[in-house]
Design an enzyme around this catalytic site. Structure first.
Site, PDB file in Angstrom:
ATOM      1  N   SER A   1       0.831  -1.195   0.000  1.00 18.82           N
ATOM      2  CA  SER A   1       0.000   0.000   0.000  1.00 18.82           C
ATOM      3  C   SER A   1       0.871   1.253   0.000  1.00 18.82           C
ATOM      4  CB  SER A   1      -0.974  -0.046   1.175  1.00 18.82           C
ATOM      5  OG  SER A   1      -2.020   0.863   1.026  1.00 18.82           O
TER       6      SER A   1
ATOM      7  N   HIS B   1      -7.866  -5.725   0.783  1.00 20.92           N
ATOM      8  CA  HIS B   1      -6.601  -5.002   0.953  1.00 20.92           C
ATOM      9  C   HIS B   1      -5.916  -5.446   2.250  1.00 20.92           C
ATOM     10  CE1 HIS B   1      -4.122  -1.552  -0.149  1.00 20.92           C
ATOM     11  NE2 HIS B   1      -4.224  -1.056   1.070  1.00 20.92           N
TER      12      HIS B   1
ATOM     13  N   GLU C   1      -9.635  -5.598  -3.141  1.00 23.85           N
ATOM     14  CA  GLU C   1      -8.978  -4.547  -2.356  1.00 23.85           C
ATOM     15  C   GLU C   1      -9.997  -3.681  -1.617  1.00 23.85           C
ATOM     16  OE1 GLU C   1      -5.673  -3.970  -2.178  1.00 23.85           O
ATOM     17  OE2 GLU C   1      -4.767  -4.906  -3.937  1.00 23.85           O
TER      18      GLU C   1
END
Length: 526
Positions: free
Chosen positions: A191, A406, A312
């Site tokens: 990320s 995610h 995600e």
């Protein structure tokens, strides 16, 4: 007679450190790679730490960078320990064999957290499994939020990224003493950590500091400078001080954090808004990182592993029940997604045609994920055939509605699925076979640049880590990506048809969803 193992001591450029023997490996925590970034050094580039005499104890994690806590909605899924103290520019080393003769591969980890949260002390990031499998593992703390990514007229931009560069220089110069090979350094992140790596790949000052890079669920990108300035200006307005580094440096740290959290509620990963991010600064980041990498003017010869998760967006929408509310909004939510993605209605119709059974929230989530994350990584792989490896994490969480969300892959990459902090996302009973496969791929990539499947070529091979054995699929998302290149309209020329009834109520509900997203406290990306 059994030999007694003593705690290991290693010399660094600034002094000796004493670690601990844990589960057969040596662990050194809280080693400073730069001086505390406070007092006259606040908002300034990092400088080397003061050398110390004697042996410094390195048993415990060092202080974490100032950061606000996650909201209650996200804290049930994500852990973020806080360690008080000023000396927050520190790192940790796990090594199977300290000493200059080992020459083992090295993996340096940059944590995620939207550049506002996270630290190297998150238990999911424990480096034991990497060291157990012959990799010297390093995890790094760096400045966050306005301290690390505020944009001021009287201070250099991107001090948090400069911290990461300083840590990489420390690793390059010092890791041989811990058993690592400075010629085999892999930098990896998820990320915001992956976004940081994208910038470092393109940064001239970082060239030669690492040989390989792993970008998990984060593309190379530069944030809009005006968005970052708006964050600073809104904070300045609330604090009643000028929007300068000198003025902010006089503000109490806790007050600055509270103000940052309040202003940060105006941003969300799905709907956008002002947020902290890495910006082009004509120095460390001289141009947009993705464009520099795609055009081939940066990081030549660096091997890449790139990837994403299948769902995600579910980490952004499931907490607080937002998934169901977005579904109810129908065309209003789709119009918001078009604005977020700067696309026309052909993209929406294309996704509807390709995924006829998907609900509105899934269409919105996949559109935003593709626009922000997958398509940029796909472009990067296309520009680096033969030296890029692409994966997709597709195993769905045992926790309701999260899917392959995610950050879910992290417990598998680190082989820390037994930790309670991993179960917060994965649920109980996550498959150990999947952890073996993913962790093994990361170890192989750090060791020799080959994670175990063929590199990117004209067939677009993607390694799928899901239920059952991993397998390679050719271009599993190519049809989705093609929708974007076929789009010839803009939001201005392709209006969304409004429903005959209920439009005002749905618009009001969209505003309510926006407010809920803002209250989550999760900024642009995890």
């Amino acid at each position: 007679m059994t030999a007694v193992q003593t705690d290991p001591v290693v010399s660094t450029p600034y002094g000796a450190v004493r670690g601990r023997r844990e589960h057969g490996v040596a662990v050194f925590r809280g080693i400073p790679y730069a001086a505390p970034p406070f007092g006259p050094r606040r908002f300034r580039p990092p400088v080397p730490p003061e050398p110390w005499d004697g042996v410094r104890e390195a048993a415990d994690f060092g202080p974490t960078a100032p950061k606000p806590p996650y909201s209650d909605a996200f804290a049930q899924y994500l852990s973020d320990p806080f360690v008080p103290g000023d000396d927050c520019l520190n790192l940790n080393v796990w090594t199977p064999e300290p000493g200059p003769g080992a020459r083992l591969p090295v993996l340096v980890w940059l944590h995620g957290g939207a550049l506002t949260r996270g630290s190297s002390a998150v238990p999911v990031y424990d480096g034991l499994a990497f060291a157990r499998d012959g990799v010297v593992f390093v995890s790094v703390n760096y400045r966050l939020g306005v301290e690390g990514y505020g944009l001021f007229p009287d201070a250099p931009a991107n001090p948090g990224l400069r911290d990461q560069l300083a840590a990489l220089r420390w690793v390059h110069e010092s890791i041989a003493a811990f058993g690592g090979d400075p010629g085999r350094i892999t930098v990896a992140g998820q990320s915001a950590g992956a976004i940081s790596i994208g910038a470092l790949l393109a940064a001239p000052q970082a060239q030669g500091l690492f040989r390989r890079a792993v970008l998990q669920s984060g593309p190379p990108e530069a944030s809009d400078r005006d968005k970052v300035r708006r964050m600073v200006r809104r904070m300045a307005t609330r604090l009643k001080v000028p929007a300068t580094a000198a003025a902010f440096a006089e503000v109490d740290r806790e007050l600055l954090l509270r103000t940052q959290a309040e202003v940060g509620r105006l941003s969300s990963p799905v709907l956008g808004g002002p947020a902290f991010g890495i910006v082009v600064d004509d120095d460390l980041v001289p141009r947009d990182p993705l464009e520099a990498l795609v055009e081939g003017s940066a990081a030549r010869g660096v091997e890449l592993m790139l990837g994403w998760t299948s769902d995600e967006y579910r980490l952004w929408l499931v907490p607080g029940g937002l998934l169901e509310r977005v579904d109810r909004l129908g065309p209003v939510a789709l119009a918001g997604a078009m604005a977020r993605c700067h696309c026309g209605s052909e993209v929406v119709r294309g996704y509807r045609a390709l995924h006829p059974d998907a609900g509105t929230a899934d269409i919105v989530g996949q559109m935003v994920t593709d626009h922000l994350l997958r398509i940029p990584l796909h472009r990067l792989a296309e520009a680096r055939p033969g030296s890029s490896y692409v994966y997709e994490f597709a195993w769905p969480s045992h926790r309701p509605d999260l899917g392959a969300c995610h950050a879910l892959e992290l417990g598998f990459v680190f082989d820390t699925g037994a930790a309670p902090e991993s179960a917060k996302l994965a649920g109980e009973g996550a498959p150990t076979e999947l952890a073996d496969a993913m962790h093994g791929a990361w170890v192989r990539f750090a060791a020799d640049g080959d994670p175990g499947w063929r590199p990117w070529d004209a067939t677009h091979p993607v390694q799928i880590f899901g239920k059952g054995d991993p397998y390679v699929e050719s271009g599993p998302r190519d049809h989705d990506f093609a929708v974007w290149t076929a789009d010839t309209t803009t939001p201005e020329t392709a209006p969304v048809k409004e429903p005959a009834e209920g439009w005002p109520a749905r618009t009001a509900e969209l505003r309510s969803v926006v407010r809920r997203l803002r209250r989550t406290g999760l900024a642009r990306r995890h």
